[in-house]
Write a protein that holds these residues in place. Structure first.
Motif, PDB file in Angstrom:
ATOM      1  N   LYS A  28      63.934  14.383 -20.253  1.00  0.00           N
ATOM      2  CA  LYS A  28      64.206  12.911 -20.295  1.00  0.00           C
ATOM      3  C   LYS A  28      64.616  12.551 -19.061  1.00  0.00           C
ATOM      4  O   LYS A  28      64.323  11.511 -18.517  1.00  0.00           O
ATOM      5  CB  LYS A  28      65.270  12.557 -21.438  1.00  0.00           C
ATOM      6  N   ALA A  29      65.584  13.310 -18.578  1.00  0.00           N
ATOM      7  CA  ALA A  29      66.288  13.049 -17.268  1.00  0.00           C
ATOM      8  C   ALA A  29      65.430  13.253 -15.923  1.00  0.00           C
ATOM      9  O   ALA A  29      65.375  12.473 -15.242  1.00  0.00           O
ATOM     10  CB  ALA A  29      67.546  13.972 -16.870  1.00  0.00           C
ATOM     11  N   ASP A  30      64.506  14.383 -16.251  1.00  0.00           N
ATOM     12  CA  ASP A  30      63.316  14.091 -15.073  1.00  0.00           C
ATOM     13  C   ASP A  30      62.452  12.871 -14.904  1.00  0.00           C
ATOM     14  O   ASP A  30      62.229  12.542 -14.116  1.00  0.00           O
ATOM     15  CB  ASP A  30      62.431  15.378 -15.375  1.00  0.00           C
ATOM     16  N   LEU A  31      62.065  12.604 -16.189  1.00  0.00           N
ATOM     17  CA  LEU A  31      61.374  11.402 -16.274  1.00  0.00           C
ATOM     18  C   LEU A  31      62.006   9.945 -15.655  1.00  0.00           C
ATOM     19  O   LEU A  31      61.452   9.303 -14.960  1.00  0.00           O
ATOM     20  CB  LEU A  31      60.885  10.998 -17.475  1.00  0.00           C
ATOM     21  N   SER A  32      63.424  10.182 -16.023  1.00  0.00           N
ATOM     22  CA  SER A  32      64.043   8.921 -15.440  1.00  0.00           C
ATOM     23  C   SER A  32      64.029   9.037 -14.047  1.00  0.00           C
ATOM     24  O   SER A  32      64.183   7.994 -13.178  1.00  0.00           O
ATOM     25  CB  SER A  32      65.397   8.972 -16.260  1.00  0.00           C
ATOM     26  N   GLU A  33      64.484  10.195 -13.556  1.00  0.00           N
ATOM     27  CA  GLU A  33      64.519  10.460 -11.969  1.00  0.00           C
ATOM     28  C   GLU A  33      63.050  10.177 -11.388  1.00  0.00           C
ATOM     29  O   GLU A  33      63.106   9.522 -10.363  1.00  0.00           O
ATOM     30  CB  GLU A  33      64.684  12.060 -11.927  1.00  0.00           C
ATOM     31  N   VAL A  34      62.137  10.472 -11.998  1.00  0.00           N
ATOM     32  CA  VAL A  34      60.739  10.106 -11.590  1.00  0.00           C
ATOM     33  C   VAL A  34      60.522   8.592 -11.166  1.00  0.00           C
ATOM     34  O   VAL A  34      60.160   7.965 -10.200  1.00  0.00           O
ATOM     35  CB  VAL A  34      59.353  10.741 -12.369  1.00  0.00           C
ATOM     36  N   TYR A  35      61.138   7.955 -12.679  1.00  0.00           N
ATOM     37  CA  TYR A  35      60.878   6.498 -12.382  1.00  0.00           C
ATOM     38  C   TYR A  35      61.893   6.004 -11.374  1.00  0.00           C
ATOM     39  O   TYR A  35      61.525   4.872 -10.751  1.00  0.00           O
ATOM     40  CB  TYR A  35      61.535   5.924 -13.794  1.00  0.00           C
ATOM     41  N   ARG A  36      63.133   6.284 -11.160  1.00  0.00           N
ATOM     42  CA  ARG A  36      63.978   5.913  -9.870  1.00  0.00           C
ATOM     43  C   ARG A  36      63.417   5.920  -8.705  1.00  0.00           C
ATOM     44  O   ARG A  36      63.482   5.094  -7.952  1.00  0.00           O
ATOM     45  CB  ARG A  36      65.521   6.268 -10.204  1.00  0.00           C
ATOM     46  N   GLY A  37      62.605   7.333  -8.662  1.00  0.00           N
ATOM     47  CA  GLY A  37      61.922   7.302  -7.182  1.00  0.00           C
ATOM     48  C   GLY A  37      60.774   6.293  -7.298  1.00  0.00           C
ATOM     49  O   GLY A  37      60.696   5.921  -5.883  1.00  0.00           O
ATOM     50  N   TYR A  38      59.951   5.909  -8.367  1.00  0.00           N
ATOM     51  CA  TYR A  38      59.099   4.853  -8.279  1.00  0.00           C
ATOM     52  C   TYR A  38      59.657   3.633  -7.890  1.00  0.00           C
ATOM     53  O   TYR A  38      59.040   2.828  -7.188  1.00  0.00           O
ATOM     54  CB  TYR A  38      58.250   4.837  -9.570  1.00  0.00           C
ATOM     55  N   ILE A  39      60.655   3.278  -8.425  1.00  0.00           N
ATOM     56  CA  ILE A  39      61.307   1.683  -7.982  1.00  0.00           C
ATOM     57  C   ILE A  39      61.857   1.973  -6.755  1.00  0.00           C
ATOM     58  O   ILE A  39      61.655   0.902  -6.065  1.00  0.00           O
ATOM     59  CB  ILE A  39      62.525   1.726  -9.170  1.00  0.00           C
ATOM     60  N   ALA A  40      62.275   2.790  -6.032  1.00  0.00           N
ATOM     61  CA  ALA A  40      62.648   2.926  -4.875  1.00  0.00           C
ATOM     62  C   ALA A  40      61.426   2.806  -3.986  1.00  0.00           C
ATOM     63  O   ALA A  40      61.543   2.033  -2.905  1.00  0.00           O
ATOM     64  CB  ALA A  40      63.476   4.230  -4.503  1.00  0.00           C
ATOM     65  N   CYS A  41      60.402   3.345  -4.151  1.00  0.00           N
ATOM     66  CA  CYS A  41      59.206   3.355  -3.447  1.00  0.00           C
ATOM     67  C   CYS A  41      58.717   1.839  -3.437  1.00  0.00           C
ATOM     68  O   CYS A  41      58.186   1.256  -2.353  1.00  0.00           O
ATOM     69  CB  CYS A  41      57.990   3.965  -4.013  1.00  0.00           C
ATOM     70  N   LEU A  42      58.938   1.292  -4.396  1.00  0.00           N
ATOM     71  CA  LEU A  42      58.456  -0.426  -4.725  1.00  0.00           C
ATOM     72  C   LEU A  42      59.377  -1.110  -3.642  1.00  0.00           C
ATOM     73  O   LEU A  42      58.957  -1.935  -2.853  1.00  0.00           O
ATOM     74  CB  LEU A  42      58.535  -0.916  -6.067  1.00  0.00           C
ATOM     75  N   ASN A  43      60.699  -0.874  -3.810  1.00  0.00           N
ATOM     76  CA  ASN A  43      61.587  -1.574  -2.806  1.00  0.00           C
ATOM     77  C   ASN A  43      61.438  -1.489  -1.452  1.00  0.00           C
ATOM     78  O   ASN A  43      61.817  -2.284  -0.683  1.00  0.00           O
ATOM     79  CB  ASN A  43      63.173  -1.325  -3.454  1.00  0.00           C
ATOM     80  N   GLN A  44      61.292  -0.168  -1.223  1.00  0.00           N
ATOM     81  CA  GLN A  44      60.842  -0.043   0.281  1.00  0.00           C
ATOM     82  C   GLN A  44      59.145  -0.325   0.655  1.00  0.00           C
ATOM     83  O   GLN A  44      58.785  -0.219   1.813  1.00  0.00           O
ATOM     84  CB  GLN A  44      60.794   1.499   0.663  1.00  0.00           C
ATOM     85  N   GLN A  45      58.623  -0.999  -0.202  1.00  0.00           N
ATOM     86  CA  GLN A  45      57.167  -1.017   0.193  1.00  0.00           C
ATOM     87  C   GLN A  45      56.437  -0.228   0.696  1.00  0.00           C
ATOM     88  O   GLN A  45      55.645  -0.356   1.729  1.00  0.00           O
ATOM     89  CB  GLN A  45      57.232  -2.709   0.738  1.00  0.00           C
ATOM     90  N   ASP A  46      56.711   1.073   0.096  1.00  0.00           N
ATOM     91  CA  ASP A  46      56.256   2.200   0.721  1.00  0.00           C
ATOM     92  C   ASP A  46      54.786   2.515   0.062  1.00  0.00           C
ATOM     93  O   ASP A  46      54.693   3.514  -0.618  1.00  0.00           O
ATOM     94  CB  ASP A  46      57.086   3.301   0.835  1.00  0.00           C
TER      95      ASP A  46
END
Lengths: 153, 153
Positions: A28-46
């Motif tokens: 569960k924590a792994d998936l949440s961590e991946v998701y937070r990485g995804y949101i960071a990627c969006l916010n960085q427009q990377d």
């Protein structure tokens, strides 16, 4: 039969013990961590890293838009809303599914979701569900709170 | 230190074994089961049983409407939409949180969400998050897909 009951009770104790040590929550924590990485990627427009988080054959609200269509949608969002920022309010993780309540406080330049926002600052939420496949987003079901935006115009 | 590593590895094995027996999922499954009972209660319009599922001090989208206000909202929904039926499309359970994608295919009599539906049959979804407290719904964060209804008028 008694052995099975004994085994089940032993396992329950182990689960309780391991849960308190935070071991059960690993996936569960792994998936949440991946998701937070995804949101960071969006916010960085990377956008060059988007394929680390989004499957090539991604679908959105039942329509296969593929990674290229997904990237175009996000680039269009940032073009129409220059100060767009994704804020996670709540994450509910139940692999391979994850649900997130996103909060936005931003200034769409012109029309947004068919509404004449025209540079007014608006706050609204999005309740969005994801299905992951091999660690990447494969399906998205999103609902944006359009009524909340209307109420602010 | 070696003892802790040994203990953690033992617990990991127990978790894997118990997971395959379906024991880890007990709480998650329990919450999903309570939720399905709640949805059945709504579809039966069995308001006398609503307090089994909804906390006295329930909040919706950040506003405390209490059980009485929650019941009034549901009764109004069924009055405005006589063929209202809640269909669960997806449940994501992560105690004490649960997220659900609900599907509606119904015929609002007049205005609905500020739209002149006037007896037209419409399909739409709701992405809704719940926080449970002692087995009852204590907070709800809901977004209904108003744009999908507009597109059908």
């Amino acid at each position: 039969m008694a052995f099975v009951v004994l085994l089940r009770n032993c396992l329950r104790l182990c689960v309780l013990a391991s849960d308190s040590l935070g071991l059960v929550a690993v996936n569960k924590a792994d998936l949440s961590e991946v998701y937070r990485g995804y949101i960071a990627c969006l916010n960085q427009q990377d956008w060059s890293r988007l394929d680390r988080f989004v499957d090539e054959k991604v679908s959105r609200n039942g329509q296969e838009i593929r990674l290229s269509g997904y990237r175009e949608m996000l680039e269009r969002d940032f073009s129409e809303i220059p100060d767009l920022h994704f804020n996670i309010q709540l994450v509910i993780s139940d692999p391979p599914y994850l649900a997130s309540r996103l909060l936005f406080d931003c200034t769409p330049k012109g029309m947004f979701l068919g509404l004449p926002v025209n540079g007014k600052r608006v706050s609204f939420t999005e309740n969005v569900f994801y299905e992951f496949r091999e660690g990447k987003i494969a399906q998205v079901w999103s609902v944006v709170d359009k009524a909340a935006i209307e109420a602010q115009l």
